[in-house]
Design a protein around this motif. Structure first.
Motif, short mmCIF file in Angstrom:
data_model
loop_
_atom_site.label_atom_id
_atom_site.label_comp_id
_atom_site.label_asym_id
_atom_site.label_seq_id
_atom_site.Cartn_x
_atom_site.Cartn_y
_atom_site.Cartn_z
N VAL A 29 0.13 4.46 -2.20
CA VAL A 29 -0.09 4.70 -0.78
C VAL A 29 -0.33 3.38 -0.06
O VAL A 29 0.24 3.12 1.00
CB VAL A 29 -1.27 5.67 -0.55
CG1 VAL A 29 -1.61 5.79 0.93
CG2 VAL A 29 -0.97 7.04 -1.15
N ALA A 30 -1.18 2.53 -0.65
CA ALA A 30 -1.48 1.24 -0.04
C ALA A 30 -0.21 0.41 0.11
O ALA A 30 0.03 -0.19 1.17
CB ALA A 30 -2.52 0.49 -0.87
N ALA A 31 0.62 0.39 -0.92
CA ALA A 31 1.86 -0.39 -0.88
C ALA A 31 2.81 0.15 0.20
O ALA A 31 3.46 -0.62 0.91
CB ALA A 31 2.55 -0.37 -2.24
N ASP A 32 2.87 1.48 0.34
CA ASP A 32 3.74 2.08 1.36
C ASP A 32 3.35 1.64 2.77
O ASP A 32 4.20 1.53 3.65
CB ASP A 32 3.69 3.60 1.28
CG ASP A 32 4.42 4.16 0.05
OD1 ASP A 32 5.17 3.40 -0.59
OD2 ASP A 32 4.22 5.35 -0.25
N PHE A 33 2.05 1.41 2.99
CA PHE A 33 1.58 1.01 4.32
C PHE A 33 1.36 -0.49 4.44
O PHE A 33 0.93 -0.97 5.50
CB PHE A 33 0.29 1.76 4.66
CG PHE A 33 0.52 3.20 5.01
CD1 PHE A 33 0.86 3.56 6.31
CD2 PHE A 33 0.43 4.19 4.06
CE1 PHE A 33 1.10 4.88 6.65
CE2 PHE A 33 0.66 5.52 4.37
CZ PHE A 33 1.00 5.88 5.67
N GLY A 34 1.59 -1.24 3.37
CA GLY A 34 1.47 -2.69 3.43
C GLY A 34 0.05 -3.20 3.47
O GLY A 34 -0.22 -4.24 4.06
N VAL A 35 -0.87 -2.46 2.82
CA VAL A 35 -2.26 -2.92 2.75
C VAL A 35 -2.65 -3.07 1.28
O VAL A 35 -2.02 -2.50 0.40
CB VAL A 35 -3.24 -1.95 3.46
CG1 VAL A 35 -2.90 -1.84 4.93
CG2 VAL A 35 -3.25 -0.59 2.81
N HIS A 36 -3.67 -3.83 1.03
CA HIS A 36 -4.15 -4.03 -0.33
C HIS A 36 -4.89 -2.77 -0.79
O HIS A 36 -5.60 -2.13 0.01
CB HIS A 36 -5.09 -5.23 -0.38
CG HIS A 36 -5.38 -5.70 -1.77
ND1 HIS A 36 -6.36 -5.12 -2.54
CD2 HIS A 36 -4.82 -6.68 -2.51
CE1 HIS A 36 -6.38 -5.72 -3.71
NE2 HIS A 36 -5.45 -6.68 -3.72
#
Length: 104
Positions: A29-36
């Motif tokens: 999920v974090a990768a999909d939104f570009g956050v760590h």
């Protein structure tokens, strides 16, 4: 220092993370939104506190109101209503906080 993400974005990412399908990790999920992933974990923890699901200091503003509360035995006393997040808590002098009525 990088500019903070908008609150609406953080809330949306937390909602997606909480409602993810089985087998989907927080890292995905974090990768999909570009956050760590650690950033997402911190947002989720803060959201749990703001929602009253975990103890801690909320980011939301408190509002206090004086209220009359009828306690067991039919006696009416003056209490303090603290409103924050999505829950209202009424505090009555002499009662432990855990015994105070909760609305919400």
């Amino acid at each position: 220092m990088p500019k903070p993400y908008p609150k609406e974005f953080r809330d949306d990412v937390v909602w997606v993370a909480r409602n993810r399908d089985d087998g989907v990790t927080l890292e995905q999920v974090a990768a999909d939104f570009g956050v760590h992933p650690m950033t997402l974990s911190k947002w989720m923890r803060k959201s749990d506190i703001d929602d009253g699901n975990k103890p801690g200091t909320t980011r939301l503003p408190y509002q206090f109101h004086a209220v009359h509360v009828t306690i067991p035995g039919g006696r009416t006393v003056l209490g303090v209503q603290a409103v924050w997040g999505r829950k209202d808590t009424v505090s009555v002098p002499g009662w432990p906080v855990a015994a105070a009525p909760v609305v919400g």
